[in-house]
Design an enzyme around this catalytic site. Structure first.
Site, PDB file in Angstrom:
ATOM      1  N   LYS A 255       1.173  -0.921   0.609  1.00 46.41           N
ATOM      2  CA  LYS A 255      -0.219  -0.272   0.493  1.00 46.41           C
ATOM      3  C   LYS A 255       1.216   0.987  -0.033  1.00 46.41           C
ATOM      4  CE  LYS A 255      -3.554   1.992   2.911  1.00 46.41           C
ATOM      5  NZ  LYS A 255      -3.620   2.812   4.029  1.00 46.41           N
ATOM      6  N   ASP A 260      -2.743   9.660   3.451  1.00 46.95           N
ATOM      7  CA  ASP A 260      -3.803   9.441   3.780  1.00 46.95           C
ATOM      8  C   ASP A 260      -4.975  10.492   4.327  1.00 46.95           C
ATOM      9  OD1 ASP A 260      -6.020   8.343   3.810  1.00 46.95           O
ATOM     10  OD2 ASP A 260      -5.610   6.972   5.318  1.00 46.95           O
ATOM     11  N   LYS A 267     -10.041  12.708   8.797  1.00 46.55           N
ATOM     12  CA  LYS A 267      -9.911  12.145   9.418  1.00 46.55           C
ATOM     13  C   LYS A 267      -9.583  13.711  10.190  1.00 46.55           C
ATOM     14  CE  LYS A 267      -6.635   8.635   8.411  1.00 46.55           C
ATOM     15  NZ  LYS A 267      -6.856   7.304   8.777  1.00 46.55           N
ATOM     16  N   ASP A 278       1.630   6.684   5.624  1.00 45.32           N
ATOM     17  CA  ASP A 278       0.406   5.534   4.887  1.00 45.32           C
ATOM     18  C   ASP A 278       1.150   4.631   3.282  1.00 45.32           C
ATOM     19  OD1 ASP A 278      -1.947   4.387   5.151  1.00 45.32           O
ATOM     20  OD2 ASP A 278      -2.908   5.978   4.485  1.00 45.32           O
ATOM     21  N   ASP A 337     -12.734   7.269   3.949  1.00 44.98           N
ATOM     22  CA  ASP A 337     -11.030   7.191   4.505  1.00 44.98           C
ATOM     23  C   ASP A 337     -10.350   5.471   4.578  1.00 44.98           C
ATOM     24  OD1 ASP A 337      -8.701   7.492   6.096  1.00 44.98           O
ATOM     25  OD2 ASP A 337     -10.269   7.805   7.872  1.00 44.98           O
ATOM     26  N   GLU A 339      -9.209   3.725   2.346  1.00 40.66           N
ATOM     27  CA  GLU A 339      -9.023   3.718   0.547  1.00 40.66           C
ATOM     28  C   GLU A 339      -7.892   2.970   0.188  1.00 40.66           C
ATOM     29  OE1 GLU A 339      -7.826   5.239   3.136  1.00 40.66           O
ATOM     30  OE2 GLU A 339      -5.451   4.675   2.699  1.00 40.66           O
ATOM     31  N   ARG A 341      -7.485  -0.584   1.438  1.00 44.26           N
ATOM     32  CA  ARG A 341      -7.913  -2.014   0.560  1.00 44.26           C
ATOM     33  C   ARG A 341      -9.026  -1.830  -0.795  1.00 44.26           C
ATOM     34  NH1 ARG A 341     -12.647  -2.230   5.449  1.00 44.26           N
ATOM     35  NH2 ARG A 341     -11.463  -0.585   6.354  1.00 44.26           N
TER      36      ARG A 341
HETATM   37  N1  BES Z   1      -4.240   4.307   6.823  1.00 45.62           N
HETATM   38  C1  BES Z   1      -5.688   4.171   7.561  1.00 45.62           C
HETATM   39  C2  BES Z   1      -4.914   3.529   9.133  1.00 45.62           C
HETATM   40  C3  BES Z   1      -3.834   3.667   9.873  1.00 45.62           C
HETATM   41  C4  BES Z   1      -4.088   3.932  11.245  1.00 45.62           C
HETATM   42  C5  BES Z   1      -2.745   3.452   9.080  1.00 45.62           C
HETATM   43  C6  BES Z   1      -3.474   4.570  11.884  1.00 45.62           C
HETATM   44  C7  BES Z   1      -1.282   3.797  10.839  1.00 45.62           C
HETATM   45  C8  BES Z   1      -1.890   4.412  11.682  1.00 45.62           C
HETATM   46  C9  BES Z   1      -6.239   3.661   6.720  1.00 45.62           C
HETATM   47  O1  BES Z   1      -6.194   4.512   5.741  1.00 45.62           O
HETATM   48  C10 BES Z   1      -7.724   4.688   7.526  1.00 45.62           C
HETATM   49  O2  BES Z   1      -7.836   4.934   7.432  1.00 45.62           O
HETATM   50  N2  BES Z   1      -8.565   3.169   7.821  1.00 45.62           N
HETATM   51  C11 BES Z   1      -9.225   3.010   8.801  1.00 45.62           C
HETATM   52  C12 BES Z   1     -10.714   3.068   8.101  1.00 45.62           C
HETATM   53  C13 BES Z   1     -12.099   2.551   8.214  1.00 45.62           C
HETATM   54  C14 BES Z   1     -12.773   4.186   7.972  1.00 45.62           C
HETATM   55  C15 BES Z   1     -12.780   2.010   8.193  1.00 45.62           C
HETATM   56  C16 BES Z   1      -9.726   2.895  10.410  1.00 45.62           C
HETATM   57  O3  BES Z   1      -8.772   1.943  10.368  1.00 45.62           O
HETATM   58  O4  BES Z   1      -9.681   3.913  11.204  1.00 45.62           O
HETATM   59 ZN    ZN Z   2      -4.596   4.811   5.102  1.00 42.82          ZN
HETATM   60 MG    MG Z   3      -7.629   5.861   5.318  1.00 42.60          MG
END
Ligand code: BES
Ligand code: ZN
Ligand code: MG
Length: 487
Positions: A255, A260, A267, A278, A337, A339, A341
């Site tokens: 990824k 992000d 966020k 990210d 967010d 994204e 996947r």
């Molecule tokens: N890049 C983030 C996940 C992340 C969080 C990485 C903290 C490193 C530290 C990912 O893209 C994300 O935002 N995931 C969300 C998904 C949710 C909206 C279903 C999450 O895990 O909050």
């Molecule tokens: Zn992300």
């Molecule tokens: Mg995200």
């Protein structure tokens, strides 16, 4: 970078700083120390009640020369030696030249060469720092450590033995540089150019631009990047270490979200800067490919990284949008967010269909949920292969990049069914790391073997540890290079 010399001579050395490793209070140092030095050290051992305990040290300084004695404990594996190297770095980095004296440890199945090489490795990755953006360098703040000389009791040191570990250390440092780089400098385009430069090592790199990505039908990936002025790239990196082998190529997918913001599902501002990291999964894949080439590993492996920036704007994708993936399956975007996947799903499909991979690992900073589950200790492992899972768990313990398996099954998979498309891009609030893995699995051909590493949380070290100074850890490089036999 420090220069290492693997000298086998037992003669006394001129270095003003001498380090000795031992698992006991008794000393076997040949001619490494002068009579007076030995005497002073013996006294210090007595005073400090030193018995060779792991990480414990005793030092003497006579106004000119430093001698540091450090314990290895009596249950030593290679990772312990690496960690000692990382710990010692802080103590010795202020000196220009340091000499190490090493006794082989047949009790623990370690040769003097293995000990020296793993110490060097620990010094290299533990001594990493990212300082390119400081404009004023205060001499005192910067470590000097220019040369480290290793001497062994049995004289059996060989610089050639360090080659592969050196390549892995180099890859770790390279990945950390990429991860620490901010989003305004490391855009998908710049990242791709950097990857292209690795061709000098014998890697074959193809870069797909936006138009070519559209031609491939990777619309999930494009939906992530459409809000950004920085256009996406997909990089395909091939290492053909065994041209005559007709077995299918092993696949790695990373990824590479260079920043992000969350997109329209933006966020919160606190900590958002961390999202420059990210793209750690992509950096780890690229660095692992670099190490494979440096080590000339006799296997065929292809790495694919999806490089995008996730931004909110008038052109950004919206919650509620439906996109058609490269696989043909449709996805309702619930949360922009989620994204990663979307990027990985298309890359995983690509690697199976266009690169003919039947066995693959993807690595990604995918979910906050996995980060909250494991903190800084383990990465999440999700897999449809018991064999690969077992290997990854074992090698995780050996490399220090530990992984723990979580389930991916039908019950969780149901949670991402959508009312108006084949699936939605996120499930309910709970079990977020697992439902993300279920999403990815929908892009895996069932007969293929697949493992997914969720490295959110372990991608960055906030405190600093012996082998991972504060900042990007590049978690995964040590594990994957071990998986492919680099060391
Ligand atoms: N890049 C983030 C996940 C992340 C969080 C990485 C903290 C490193 C530290 C990912 O893209 C994300 O935002 N995931 C969300 C998904 C949710 C909206 C279903 C999450 O895990 O909050
Ligand atoms: Zn992300
Ligand atoms: Mg995200």
């Amino acid at each position: 970078m420090t220069e290492f010399s693997f000298n086998s001579s037992k003669n006394s050395v001129k270095s003003k700083v001498k380090v000795i490793l031992t698992d006991t209070a008794s000393l076997n140092v040949g001619k490494f120390l002068k009579e007076e030095e030995l005497k002073a050290l013996k006294l210090a051992i007595k005073e400090g009640d030193f018995k060779g305990e792991y990480g414990k040290s005793v030092s003497v300084y006579d106004g000119k020369n430093h001698i540091i004695l450090i314990g290895t404990g009596n249950k030593v594996v290679k990772l312990d030696i690496q960690t000692l190297g990382g710990k010692l770095y802080k103590q010795i980095s202020k000196f220009e030249k340091v000499a190490f004296y090493i006794n082989p440890m047949p009790k623990y199945n370690l040769t003097s060469s293995e000990i020296a090489c793993n110490l060097a490795f620990g010094l290299e990755i533990g001594g990493y720092s990212f300082d390119k953006y400081f404009t004023k360098k205060e001499a005192s703040a910067y470590p000097k450590l220019e040369t480290v000389e290793f001497y062994a009791a049995d004289g059996k040191l060989n610089a050639d033995d360090y080659q592969n570990l050196c390549a892995v250390a180099n890859a770790v440092r390279y990945a950390r540089d990429l991860c620490n780089e901010p989003g305004n400098y490391l855009t998908p385009e710049v990242f791709a150019e950097d990857i292209k430069r690795l061709e000098y090592l014998g890697l074959k790199v193809d870069i797909y631009d936006e138009e070519q990505i559209r031609g491939l039908g990777m619309n999930m990936l494009l939906s992530v990047s459409q809000g950004s002025i920085n256009s996406p790239r997909v990089a395909v990196i091939r290492w053909t270490g065994e041209p005559d082998n007709k077995h299918p190529t092993f696949g790695l997918v990373g990824k590479g979200v260079t920043f992000d913001s969350g997109g329209i599902s933006i966020k919160p501002s606190s900590g958002m800067g961390d999202m420059k990291g990210d793209m750690t999964g992509a950096a780890v894949v690229v660095a692992t490919m670099k190490a494979l080439a440096l080590c000339k590993i006799k296997r065929n492996i292809v790495g694919v990284v999806g490089l995008v920036e996730n931004m909110p704007s008038a052109t950004a994708s919206r919650p509620g949008d439906i996109v058609k993936s490269m696989s043909g399956q449709t996805v309702e975007i619930i949360n922009t967010d989620a994204e990663g996947r979307l990027v990985l799903g298309d890359c995983l499909w690509y690697i199976q269909q266009k690169e003919d991979c039947h066995v693959m690992i993807d690595i990604a900073t995918l979910t906050g949920s996995t980060m909250r589950t494991f903190g800084f200790e383990y990465a999440g492992l999700f897999s449809n292969s018991d064999m690969m899972s077992r290997d990854l768990c074992r090698l995780g313990e050996e490399s220090g990049e530990k992984v723990w398996r979580l389930p991916v099954n039908k019950e969780y998979d149901k949670l991402i069914n959508s009312d108006i498309a084949d699936m939605k891009n996120c499930g309910p609030a709970n079990a977020g790391g697992i439902t993300a893995a279920c999403f990815l699995q929908r892009f895996i051909v069932p007969k293929n073997s697949w493992s997914h590493l969720d490295i959110a949380g372990v991608d960055k070290d906030d405190k600093g540890h012996p082998l991972t100074p504060k900042g990007a850890t590049a978690f995964g490089v040590r594990l994957l290079t071990k998986f492919f036999g680099c060391y």
